[in-house]
Write a protein that holds these residues in place. Sequence first.
Motif, PDB file in Angstrom:
ATOM      1  N   THR A  13       0.858  -1.175   0.000  1.00  0.00           N
ATOM      2  CA  THR A  13       0.000   0.000   0.000  1.00  0.00           C
ATOM      3  C   THR A  13       0.901   1.234   0.000  1.00  0.00           C
ATOM      4  N   LEU A  14       0.302   2.368  -0.179  1.00  0.00           N
ATOM      5  CA  LEU A  14       1.055   3.617  -0.090  1.00  0.00           C
ATOM      6  C   LEU A  14       1.251   3.965   1.378  1.00  0.00           C
ATOM      7  N   GLU A  16       0.572   5.872   4.748  1.00  0.00           N
ATOM      8  CA  GLU A  16      -0.678   6.416   5.302  1.00  0.00           C
ATOM      9  C   GLU A  16      -0.736   7.946   5.247  1.00  0.00           C
ATOM     10  N   ARG A  17       0.425   8.588   5.214  1.00  0.00           N
ATOM     11  CA  ARG A  17       0.446  10.053   5.120  1.00  0.00           C
ATOM     12  C   ARG A  17      -0.106  10.543   3.782  1.00  0.00           C
ATOM     13  N   ALA A  18      -0.220   9.644   2.802  1.00  0.00           N
ATOM     14  CA  ALA A  18      -0.775  10.021   1.498  1.00  0.00           C
ATOM     15  C   ALA A  18      -2.224  10.482   1.643  1.00  0.00           C
ATOM     16  N   VAL A  19      -2.949   9.940   2.616  1.00  0.00           N
ATOM     17  CA  VAL A  19      -4.340  10.360   2.839  1.00  0.00           C
ATOM     18  C   VAL A  19      -4.379  11.848   3.182  1.00  0.00           C
ATOM     19  N   GLY A  20      -3.534  12.289   4.085  1.00  0.00           N
ATOM     20  CA  GLY A  20      -3.464  13.710   4.436  1.00  0.00           C
ATOM     21  C   GLY A  20      -3.016  14.566   3.269  1.00  0.00           C
ATOM     22  N   TRP A  21      -2.055  14.079   2.506  1.00  0.00           N
ATOM     23  CA  TRP A  21      -1.547  14.797   1.338  1.00  0.00           C
ATOM     24  C   TRP A  21      -2.666  15.000   0.326  1.00  0.00           C
ATOM     25  N   HIS A  71      -9.384   8.497   1.599  1.00  0.00           N
ATOM     26  CA  HIS A  71      -9.375   7.190   2.271  1.00  0.00           C
ATOM     27  C   HIS A  71      -9.661   6.078   1.269  1.00  0.00           C
ATOM     28  N   TRP A  72     -10.579   6.298   0.362  1.00  0.00           N
ATOM     29  CA  TRP A  72     -10.915   5.312  -0.660  1.00  0.00           C
ATOM     30  C   TRP A  72      -9.716   5.060  -1.575  1.00  0.00           C
ATOM     31  N   TRP A  73      -9.061   6.132  -2.015  1.00  0.00           N
ATOM     32  CA  TRP A  73      -7.886   5.977  -2.871  1.00  0.00           C
ATOM     33  C   TRP A  73      -6.805   5.167  -2.171  1.00  0.00           C
ATOM     34  N   PHE A  74      -6.626   5.411  -0.877  1.00  0.00           N
ATOM     35  CA  PHE A  74      -5.617   4.667  -0.124  1.00  0.00           C
ATOM     36  C   PHE A  74      -5.921   3.170  -0.156  1.00  0.00           C
ATOM     37  N   LYS A  75      -7.190   2.818  -0.088  1.00  0.00           N
ATOM     38  CA  LYS A  75      -7.569   1.403  -0.090  1.00  0.00           C
ATOM     39  C   LYS A  75      -7.313   0.719  -1.430  1.00  0.00           C
ATOM     40  N   VAL A  76      -7.412   1.448  -2.536  1.00  0.00           N
ATOM     41  CA  VAL A  76      -7.325   0.798  -3.845  1.00  0.00           C
ATOM     42  C   VAL A  76      -5.961   0.932  -4.533  1.00  0.00           C
ATOM     43  N   HIS A  77      -5.127   1.858  -4.119  1.00  0.00           N
ATOM     44  CA  HIS A  77      -3.815   2.007  -4.747  1.00  0.00           C
ATOM     45  C   HIS A  77      -2.852   0.954  -4.182  1.00  0.00           C
ATOM     46  N   ARG A  78      -2.221   0.217  -5.079  1.00  0.00           N
ATOM     47  CA  ARG A  78      -1.256  -0.812  -4.680  1.00  0.00           C
ATOM     48  C   ARG A  78      -0.066  -0.758  -5.630  1.00  0.00           C
ATOM     49  N   TRP A  79       1.084  -1.210  -5.132  1.00  0.00           N
ATOM     50  CA  TRP A  79       2.282  -1.266  -5.960  1.00  0.00           C
ATOM     51  C   TRP A  79       3.184  -2.393  -5.483  1.00  0.00           C
ATOM     52  N   GLU A  80       4.050  -2.836  -6.377  1.00  0.00           N
ATOM     53  CA  GLU A  80       5.031  -3.863  -6.033  1.00  0.00           C
ATOM     54  C   GLU A  80       6.131  -3.857  -7.084  1.00  0.00           C
ATOM     55  N   VAL A  81       7.332  -4.163  -6.639  1.00  0.00           N
ATOM     56  CA  VAL A  81       8.468  -4.318  -7.544  1.00  0.00           C
ATOM     57  C   VAL A  81       9.059  -5.694  -7.312  1.00  0.00           C
ATOM     58  N   THR A  82       9.211  -6.450  -8.400  1.00  0.00           N
ATOM     59  CA  THR A  82       9.882  -7.749  -8.331  1.00  0.00           C
ATOM     60  C   THR A  82      11.143  -7.648  -9.194  1.00  0.00           C
ATOM     61  N   ASP A  83      11.864  -8.722  -9.294  1.00  0.00           N
ATOM     62  CA  ASP A  83      13.045  -8.717 -10.154  1.00  0.00           C
ATOM     63  C   ASP A  83      12.668  -8.666 -11.632  1.00  0.00           C
ATOM     64  N   ASP A  84      11.382  -8.917 -11.942  1.00  0.00           N
ATOM     65  CA  ASP A  84      10.932  -8.958 -13.334  1.00  0.00           C
ATOM     66  C   ASP A  84      10.211  -7.698 -13.798  1.00  0.00           C
ATOM     67  N   ALA A  85       9.473  -7.032 -12.879  1.00  0.00           N
ATOM     68  CA  ALA A  85       8.631  -5.922 -13.324  1.00  0.00           C
ATOM     69  C   ALA A  85       8.219  -5.022 -12.171  1.00  0.00           C
ATOM     70  N   VAL A  86       7.675  -3.855 -12.542  1.00  0.00           N
ATOM     71  CA  VAL A  86       7.040  -2.916 -11.612  1.00  0.00           C
ATOM     72  C   VAL A  86       5.541  -3.039 -11.851  1.00  0.00           C
TER      73      VAL A  86
END
Length: 164
Positions: A13-14, A16-21, A71-86
């Motif tokens: 997840t991002l 939590e301070r992103a909600v305030g931002w 708050h809704w955006w915080f729940k749905v935004h996700r990210w991950e980095v592996t050795d293969d892709a972002v």
Amino acid sequence: MEETVRLRPPRHTLNERAVGWWRVRLLLNTAAPVAVLAVLGAFIGPARTWLYVSATAVAVIGLAATAFFPHWWFKVHRWEVTDDAVYVRTGYFRQEWRIAPMSRIQTVDTVRGPLEQTFRLATVTVTTASAKGAVRIEGLDHETAADLAERLTRITQATPGDAT
């Protein structure tokens, strides 16, 4: 028989301070038109009532959006980095999945605007050879963003490919 590979949601997840931002950004984007309408209402006599009503409507909608969306955006935004892709996933009704293979990454940038700096956040932008444009991960802790940019640089340098 081939096994079907399913795309799973990215793990992170991002911050939590992103909600305030996001809330402050929405408030600033609401305050500007409300102020303009209120000032115009103060100087324009005949249309004063409609300008004040418009300013009030914009303020109510902006405050409702500020209370709900971050708050809704915080729940749905996700990210991950592996050795293969972002991997980046955004949206709820209209979900967007962006996957940038390491072999296609051309540049990795970290940006911290004044408001992001206040919240100790940063945005990592991964530019690829895609016509769709760059993959952005907003709302990361600034130290996480710096570590991520360094990690992506290391991985892409070690990944064969010409990023075109």
